[in-house]
Design a protein around this motif. Structure first.
Motif, PDB file in Angstrom:
ATOM      1  N   PHE A  45       0.834  -1.199   0.000  1.00  0.00           N
ATOM      2  CA  PHE A  45       0.000   0.000   0.000  1.00  0.00           C
ATOM      3  C   PHE A  45       0.874   1.256   0.000  1.00  0.00           C
ATOM      4  O   PHE A  45       0.600   2.231  -0.709  1.00  0.00           O
ATOM      5  N   ALA A  46       1.951   1.223   0.802  1.00  0.00           N
ATOM      6  CA  ALA A  46       2.875   2.360   0.842  1.00  0.00           C
ATOM      7  C   ALA A  46       3.585   2.531  -0.494  1.00  0.00           C
ATOM      8  O   ALA A  46       3.760   3.654  -0.984  1.00  0.00           O
ATOM      9  N   LEU A  47       4.000   1.423  -1.101  1.00  0.00           N
ATOM     10  CA  LEU A  47       4.782   1.479  -2.340  1.00  0.00           C
ATOM     11  C   LEU A  47       3.942   1.932  -3.524  1.00  0.00           C
ATOM     12  O   LEU A  47       4.399   2.724  -4.361  1.00  0.00           O
ATOM     13  N   ILE A  48       2.710   1.447  -3.610  1.00  0.00           N
ATOM     14  CA  ILE A  48       1.901   1.663  -4.813  1.00  0.00           C
ATOM     15  C   ILE A  48       1.010   2.902  -4.707  1.00  0.00           C
ATOM     16  O   ILE A  48       0.810   3.627  -5.685  1.00  0.00           O
ATOM     17  N   THR A  49       0.488   3.174  -3.508  1.00  0.00           N
ATOM     18  CA  THR A  49      -0.526   4.221  -3.375  1.00  0.00           C
ATOM     19  C   THR A  49      -0.024   5.447  -2.620  1.00  0.00           C
ATOM     20  O   THR A  49      -0.028   6.567  -3.133  1.00  0.00           O
ATOM     21  N   VAL A  50       0.394   5.244  -1.371  1.00  0.00           N
ATOM     22  CA  VAL A  50       0.718   6.387  -0.514  1.00  0.00           C
ATOM     23  C   VAL A  50       1.969   7.106  -1.007  1.00  0.00           C
ATOM     24  O   VAL A  50       2.006   8.342  -1.075  1.00  0.00           O
ATOM     25  N   GLY A  51       3.033   6.353  -1.332  1.00  0.00           N
ATOM     26  CA  GLY A  51       4.275   6.971  -1.776  1.00  0.00           C
ATOM     27  C   GLY A  51       4.102   7.862  -2.997  1.00  0.00           C
ATOM     28  O   GLY A  51       4.480   9.044  -2.969  1.00  0.00           O
ATOM     29  N   PRO A  52       3.544   7.340  -4.099  1.00  0.00           N
ATOM     30  CA  PRO A  52       3.334   8.204  -5.273  1.00  0.00           C
ATOM     31  C   PRO A  52       2.426   9.397  -4.981  1.00  0.00           C
ATOM     32  O   PRO A  52       2.640  10.489  -5.528  1.00  0.00           O
ATOM     33  N   ALA A  53       1.399   9.204  -4.120  1.00  0.00           N
ATOM     34  CA  ALA A  53       0.493  10.316  -3.807  1.00  0.00           C
ATOM     35  C   ALA A  53       1.228  11.423  -3.055  1.00  0.00           C
ATOM     36  O   ALA A  53       1.081  12.621  -3.388  1.00  0.00           O
ATOM     37  N   LEU A 110      10.767  19.330  -2.441  1.00  0.00           N
ATOM     38  CA  LEU A 110      11.424  18.596  -1.360  1.00  0.00           C
ATOM     39  C   LEU A 110      11.907  17.215  -1.778  1.00  0.00           C
ATOM     40  O   LEU A 110      12.505  16.514  -0.974  1.00  0.00           O
ATOM     41  N   GLY A 111      11.635  16.797  -2.985  1.00  0.00           N
ATOM     42  CA  GLY A 111      12.087  15.482  -3.425  1.00  0.00           C
ATOM     43  C   GLY A 111      11.265  14.973  -4.575  1.00  0.00           C
ATOM     44  O   GLY A 111      10.189  15.503  -4.887  1.00  0.00           O
ATOM     45  N   SER A 112      11.767  13.913  -5.190  1.00  0.00           N
ATOM     46  CA  SER A 112      11.061  13.329  -6.337  1.00  0.00           C
ATOM     47  C   SER A 112      10.907  11.819  -6.222  1.00  0.00           C
ATOM     48  O   SER A 112      10.551  11.164  -7.190  1.00  0.00           O
ATOM     49  N   SER A 113      11.183  11.273  -5.048  1.00  0.00           N
ATOM     50  CA  SER A 113      11.091   9.823  -4.854  1.00  0.00           C
ATOM     51  C   SER A 113       9.841   9.476  -4.059  1.00  0.00           C
ATOM     52  O   SER A 113       9.440  10.209  -3.145  1.00  0.00           O
ATOM     53  N   SER A 114       9.230   8.349  -4.428  1.00  0.00           N
ATOM     54  CA  SER A 114       8.056   7.893  -3.675  1.00  0.00           C
ATOM     55  C   SER A 114       8.445   7.181  -2.386  1.00  0.00           C
ATOM     56  O   SER A 114       7.596   6.977  -1.518  1.00  0.00           O
ATOM     57  N   SER A 115       9.708   6.794  -2.248  1.00  0.00           N
ATOM     58  CA  SER A 115      10.206   6.170  -1.012  1.00  0.00           C
ATOM     59  C   SER A 115      10.711   7.272  -0.089  1.00  0.00           C
ATOM     60  O   SER A 115      11.651   7.992  -0.441  1.00  0.00           O
TER      61      SER A 115
END
Length: 479
Positions: free
Chosen positions: A305-313, A324-329
């Motif tokens: 859920f963190a990798l696919i949904t929350v991180g990109p959002a 502040l950044g461009s990474s979903s992690s």
């Protein structure tokens, strides 16, 4: 004889002893059980306990001691020159055990045991045992000795356990008479069993701490103490030249845990207050189970859920627009998802604690004119504070020990940064990574995992002590 079959034989003998002991006790008084000191079942229990308990304890002790003795004797048979460069005695002993298991399979199939080390590798391959290197002569001799000692020890254990079980059976049967205090003996056995069960947690904790301490001492013999605790760089390199400073990992652990608690604690406590003080029975019957469903979701699912949904959002809505950044992690991704995971821990425990506050405190507050919100703020929450602190501590410990959400949500970069949208990592993630793969177990890059584990243990112990202090302080105020 296998361990399972031996255990079943002992249990079956003990069960037969129970029935026979009960029958003998009744027969001693010609069926008039009023003449017995104890009920007939207690006489059967004494036979069962004297038959099973000593025999099973002997088997357990034998299984613990025998591998240590065999390991010591077999290890001395391995020639120092047969331990390859970059390897260790523990890795060679692992090969010895695999070869011994393979030889046992070959023998079970009725095939001939290879006569020398030169042909054993091919023979082992036919039974599914693969070896990465050629087998040295001393290693092969040690493997054959290991198998022979294990087989001999197993047979000796079976004989000793059965003899002890039969001896206990006969001893218990011989003691049966009307005046025998069977109930006292049975209850003493049960009390000892309960004490032993309660000691398991203590002994387990002691074993964990000692294992960590011994390996940590070994680590500090090969890596400087000051560099580990005062360096701000984490850069392990297998083969030498590593920088193993712990502070980037501590910082990542605390940062992610703090964000998780900032999400979980307010939501959990507010939902607990609503469910305990405001919600109707119908609403509570629906909402509370739905909240607790979150506790049953595997952490790997939260990680996805963190990798696919929350991180990109978070990246698209906050990190990139704010520069502040461009990474979903990121720390924020892992912290938010971990906080969602912790909500049921805080909510469910806090709800039970708030409900446990005596109704008389509420009635007294209402009686002097306080409103419901004032009663919650000034009476219920202060009275429930020790338990709520315990719930928050449980959530904090759960956050500190989490691994999968951090791996998939925060990445694996060990660095110190205030930017919540940077990728970081935690102590637990690095413990896993340092012990994963085909690594040299006596190198500082591997042994550092135990130092990290001990540091984490001391840190969580400090949190427990602090929480205990807070609980006692407020408990004295409201009791």
């Amino acid at each position: 004889m296998s361990i399972g079959i031996l255990t079943l034989i002992v249990i079956a003998l003990a069960a037969g002893g129970f029935l026979l002991g009960r029958q003998i006790a009744v027969g001693k008084v010609a069926g008039d059980i009023r003449k017995l000191h104890s009920l007939p079942g207690y006489y059967g229990q004494t036979v069962f306990l004297f038959t099973a308990v000593p025999a099973l304890l002997l088997m357990l002790g034998w299984l613990l001691v025998q591998p240590l003795l065999i390991h010591e004797r077999v290890g001395a048979m391995i020639a120092p020159e047969d331990i390859a460069s970059g390897s260790s005695a523990s890795l060679v002993m692992s090969d010895v055990r695999r070869i011994a298991d393979g030889l046992a399979l070959i023998e079970a199939q009725g095939a001939a045991i290879p006569a020398d080390a030169g042909t054993v590798r091919e023979a082992l391959g036919r039974v599914g045992v693969a070896l990465g290197t050629d087998v040295k002569p001393s290693v092969y001799a040690a493997a054959k000795a290991y198998g022979a000692m294990s087989a001999t020890g197993g047979k000796a254990m079976s004989v000793a356990v059965l003899v002890l079980a039969l001896a206990g059976f006969g001893f218990a049967i011989a003691r049966i008479r009307p005046a025998f205090r069977a109930r006292n003996v049975s209850e003493t056995f049960v009390r000892a069993l309960l004490i032993g069960a309660s000691s398991v947690a203590i002994l387990t904790t002691l074993g964990i701490v000692l294992s960590l301490v011994f390996e940590t001492v070994h680590f500090f013999k090969v890596y400087p103490f000051a560099d580990f605790f005062f360096s701000l760089t984490w850069n392990p390199k297998f083969g030498g030249g590593s920088d193993l400073g712990i502070w980037p990992l501590i910082w990542g652990t605390l940062y992610i845990s703090l964000i998780a608690l900032l999400v979980a604690v307010p939501v959990g406590i507010f939902s607990a207050i609503y469910l305990a003080e405001y919600a109707s029975k119908k609403v509570r019957a629906v909402v509370k189970p739905l909240l607790e469903v979150l506790a049953g979701i595997p952490t790997i699912v939260y990680g996805l859920f963190a990798l696919i949904t929350v991180g990109p959002a978070l990246r698209d809505w906050f990190a990139q627009p704010l520069g502040l950044g461009s990474s979903s992690s990121s720390v924020m991704t892992a912290g938010v998802v971990m906080g969602i995971m912790l909500i049921p821990f805080v909510s469910s425990l806090s709800d039970d604690i708030v409900n446990a506050v005596p109704q008389s405190l509420r009635d007294g507050s209402y009686g002097i004119g306080a409103t419901q919100s004032e009663t919650i703020r000034q009476v219920i929450l202060p009275a429930a504070l020790p338990g709520i602190v315990g719930a928050v501590l449980l959530a904090a410990s759960r956050a500190i020990g989490e691994t999968m959400i951090v791996v998939m949500g925060a990445g694996a970069a060990a660095k110190m940064s205030l930017n919540p949208f940077d990728a970081m990592t935690t102590v637990t993630v690095k413990i896993v990574s340092q012990l994963t793969g085909d690594t040299e177990f006596n190198s500082p890059e591997t042994l550092v995992a135990f130092a990290l584990g001990l540091t984490l243990f001391v840190f969580t112990l400090g949190l427990n002590i602090l929480a205990l202090f807070i609980v006692r302080k407020y408990r004295e105020q409201y009791e």
